[in-house]
Design a protein around this motif. Sequence first.
Motif: not given
Length: 284
Positions: A94-95, A102, A122, A130, A143
């Motif tokens: 997780d960002l 992240g 991600v 991101g 992603w």
Amino acid sequence: MGGSIGVNSRVGEGSTFFFELPAVHRDDLCDISSTSPEIQGTASRVLVVEDDPDVARLLAKILQQDGYHTDIAYSGAQAIAMVEQVAYDAITLDLRLPDRNGISIIRQLRTHSSTTHIPIVVVAGNVHEGQLALNGGFNAIDWLQKPIDQQTLLECIHRATGGSGNKPLVLHIEDDEDTRRIISLLGQEVATFHAASTKQQARQKLEQNTYDVVILDIGLPDGSGWDLLPLIKQQSRIPQIIVLSGHELTSEQASQVDQALLKAPTSVQELIAMLNTVNQGERE
């Protein structure tokens, strides 16, 4: 997802569309978090980095059901500490974490030789943000936008680890959606299925993944399934090839594949039994 969808309609009065989904209780989501570096068996190990406990446990449960060993890190610091202890085959990240971004974790992992090649998936609600931040600067990153799709998640992890946990990974090349759905439902306990309805889709899947089994229909909308045999047999590990056809094969055609079955209810059961044999062989 184990639910249902439907419609109730009356002429001149209107229609009511509805869907039902099963509730997931906290008691059903076991705590899979672990910092032990000891790995049992040969299944790939995935680190889930996610600060939301419910989401983290859901991701871990999905991966566990597909045969992966999973650990959970609820913060960036915990994730880095666990990566230093365990050689993970892949990471879901997780960002937005409570202690750091992240993106900074990705940069840190990519600057050390021991972690620079770990595949990262991600899983975030701000994927586009991101991607812009990294600007394509690092490899081996996939992603996945929240809310997650289970099949897409598994496909990302399969690509990252080059396999599918302890289950054989099956490519089913078939243009009839009902046939694909029935076989995947009946065989979901013993194998993980990817679907392709055309030769073009099949080529893309074969370029992206390493399969244990290919189920092949001969009559496809854009040509004959036989045209795919050279590409299938060029794989780094040649998969078992099972032809599921509406007509009997000639002896010459049958010699080019491992199994040939006619499309029939009994053949579907026979096919699932074959996949179960592959599954047992993988575990042994």
